[in-house]
Design an enzyme around this catalytic site. Structure first.
Site, short mmCIF file in Angstrom:
data_model
loop_
_atom_site.label_atom_id
_atom_site.label_comp_id
_atom_site.label_asym_id
_atom_site.label_seq_id
_atom_site.Cartn_x
_atom_site.Cartn_y
_atom_site.Cartn_z
N LYS A 1 0.84 -1.20 0.00
CA LYS A 1 0.00 0.00 0.00
C LYS A 1 0.88 1.25 0.00
CE LYS A 1 -4.05 -1.77 2.52
NZ LYS A 1 -5.03 -1.57 1.42
N ARG B 1 -10.57 -11.30 1.44
CA ARG B 1 -11.45 -12.30 0.84
C ARG B 1 -10.80 -13.69 0.87
NH1 ARG B 1 -11.55 -8.99 -4.66
NH2 ARG B 1 -11.26 -7.35 -3.11
#
Ligand code: BES
Ligand code: MN
Ligand code: ZN
Length: 513
Positions: A290, A364
């Protein structure tokens, strides 16, 4: 702050501060305040302070009784226009009134229970439901207690901390009925859960590691008699939890797959309500690193697991009758030398293979193994997962509304309704089958991200692949709502505890087995 009862008629009320709520002018005063103005509070009726108080949302006025007396301060808290009243307004008004007491150093404020009479749609029944006295009392107490919460543990000098009243008294001319006492207990359970979720979420990632979450879960299990099972990395690998293990591979901090179960005697074989919480204790993005901006806020990426822990705190404290299970896959997502990489393919617990496109779509992955495992292990009556899953949820709905998706429209609608009743907003997004097109992979059964927009939907579509059709399932994306950049009155800057109340309410509705 203690909640106390004082049985006394209006002329005998005594408190360091007496709190009343009022709607926005011209609608104005509720019956209790009107009655007070006409009797012991005549001095207030003559005061200019009352003219200046408009009753706007967020407005709090402190008025001092001439010569002190048994109720030296009156605190008026605004509810906004009567036509737009929602219980949430009362929660905020109560939170602000109690914070004002804290700021002033008021030790023992009181709220007359009659101050909750005369609301639109409220009736005399104390049953819990929309706008009954009980529901209003519950919001008042949750607002009062949770609004005061502040995370102080890591401050070496907490002189700057906001002060908290010692006790809040509820005034009522008769001894409280058992239904009212139950509501006080219920509010206490909820606030304990919200507080736990906030503290876990706002705590830094070097404190709240997966091991720390194991300690928290064990402590809950010990206190409330939950069954607990801790699966470490080696065991997870040998069980086939391949997606969970892949995410954990770049981190030096040991990951844990935590299972908690509340099964009161006789319910052990019932279909379970299963809550699954994303427990990424820090999300660096992994190899798909990130950007540095606000990366520190990624300590919040276990807010889903924190909400489940909070719900279990409340479930245990309330001693709910039904069977509820929790799964919290907990790990950091880090770019270590053994980290999983874009292009890698892993076999998930379900047997299906996943090609990694972004290691930053890690939530996920840990959830897909948890969902498949839960479906197999618990024969769930309902599976709800809660996760800070996609930045796209913030793009779509902002910071005050969580996304909800699922495989049953009526289930989605009912969770939406339950959430609204406790001040947690959910809004549905579609899950049409064609969304799977974006997840097709050349080399594996699917890939973990799509490049076709609709980030929140594609994440949910990925999860849906791991939920058997016969299992009712809902997915709550709380990426926007778990954290607030501003003090809302109910919640200070940082973790909100969002989701605890909805999960607890789901568990309360689950009593029929
Ligand atoms: N934990 C983040 C999502 C998130 C963003 C939570 C902002 C809270 C606030 C999640 O793991 C993530 O990185 N999602 C990616 C998905 C993308 C790679 C498909 C995102 O939202 O950018
Ligand atoms: Mn991520
Ligand atoms: Zn994440």
């Amino acid at each position: 702050m203690q909640i106390e009862w004082k049985t006394a008629p209006m002329p005998e009320w005594q408190a360091d501060a007496l709190i009343f709520f009022a709607f926005e002018k011209p609608c104005g005063y509720l019956p209790a305040l009107k009655q007070f103005l006409g009797s012991s509070g005549k001095w207030l009726a003559d005061s200019a302070a009352l003219i200046d108080f408009a009753g706007k949302p967020g407005e709090v006025a402190v008025v001092y009784a001439p010569g002190g007396g048994p109720t030296p301060r009156i605190i008026l808290a605004g509810l906004g226009p009567i036509e737009r009243f929602e219980t949430e307004r009362l929660k905020f008004a109560s939170a602000l009134a109690l914070r004002k007491c804290g700021d002033l150093g008021v030790a023992r404020p009181a709220i007359p229970l009659s101050a909750l009479e005369g609301f639109p749609g409220a009736n005399e029944s104390l049953a819990i439901g929309p706008l009954t006295l009980g529901a209003l009392l519950r919001e008042t107490l949750v607002g009062a207690m949770a609004g005061l919460h502040q995370f102080q543990e890591l401050k070496s000098n907490n002189s700057a901390a906001a002060k908290t009243p010692e006790s809040l008294a509820l005034l009522w001319p008769e001894p409280p009925e058992s239904t009212i006492l139950e509501i006080v207990a219920l509010a206490r359970c909820e606030v304990a859960g919200i507080t736990l979720a906030r503290e876990l979420t706002i705590s830094p990632a070097n404190r709240v590691t997966p091991s720390f979450l194991v300690k928290t879960a064990s402590e809950l299990a010990g206190r409330f008699g939950f069954k607990i099972e801790i699966i470490d990395l080696d065991t997870a690998r040998s069980m086939g939890l391949g997606a969970f293990a892949a995410v954990a591979s770049g981190s030096a901090e040991p990951p844990f797959f935590i299972i908690l179960e509340h099964a009161p005697p006789g319910t052990e074989n019932d279909p379970a309500l299963v809550m699954i919480g994303k427990g990424i204790t820090f999300d660096s993005g992994g190899i798909s690193l990130k950007p540095r901006d606000k990366m520190e806020e990624m300590k919040q990426d276990m807010a889903g697991a924190a909400a489940v822990m909070g719900a279990f705190e409340a479930i245990g404290a309330a001693g709910l009758p039904g069977r509820v299970a929790a799964i919290m896959p907990c790990t950091e997502n880090m770019p270590g030398g053994k980290a999983y990489k874009p292009g890698d393919v892993f076999r998930t617990y379900s047997g299906r293979t996943v090609e990694i496109i972004s290691t930053d779509a890690e939530g996920r992955l840990v959830l897909c193994d948890a969902l498949a495992y839960a479906a197999k292990r618990f024969k769930p009556s309902l599976m709800v997962d809660i996760a800070t899953l996609t930045g796209a949820a913030i793009v779509a709905l902002g910071k005050e509304v969580a996304a909800i998706l699922g495989n049953r429209e009526d289930l989605v609608a009912s969770i939406q309704r339950i959430g609204a009743s406790v001040g947690e907003r959910f809004w549905p997004l579609p899950l049409w089958d064609f969304y799977f097109e974006g997840l097709k992979s050349e080399v594996a059964d699917m890939k973990n991200t799509s490049d076709r927009g609709a980030g929140t939907i594609h994440a949910a579509m990925f999860l849906k692949q791991f939920v058997p059709d016969q299992v009712p399932w809902a997915h709550l994306d709380i990426a926007g709502t778990a954290w607030t950049d501003k003090d809302t009155g109910f919640s200070r800057k940082g973790a909100t505890g969002f989701g605890v109340r909805t999960l607890f309410e789901l568990a309360r509705n689950n009593k029929c087995r």
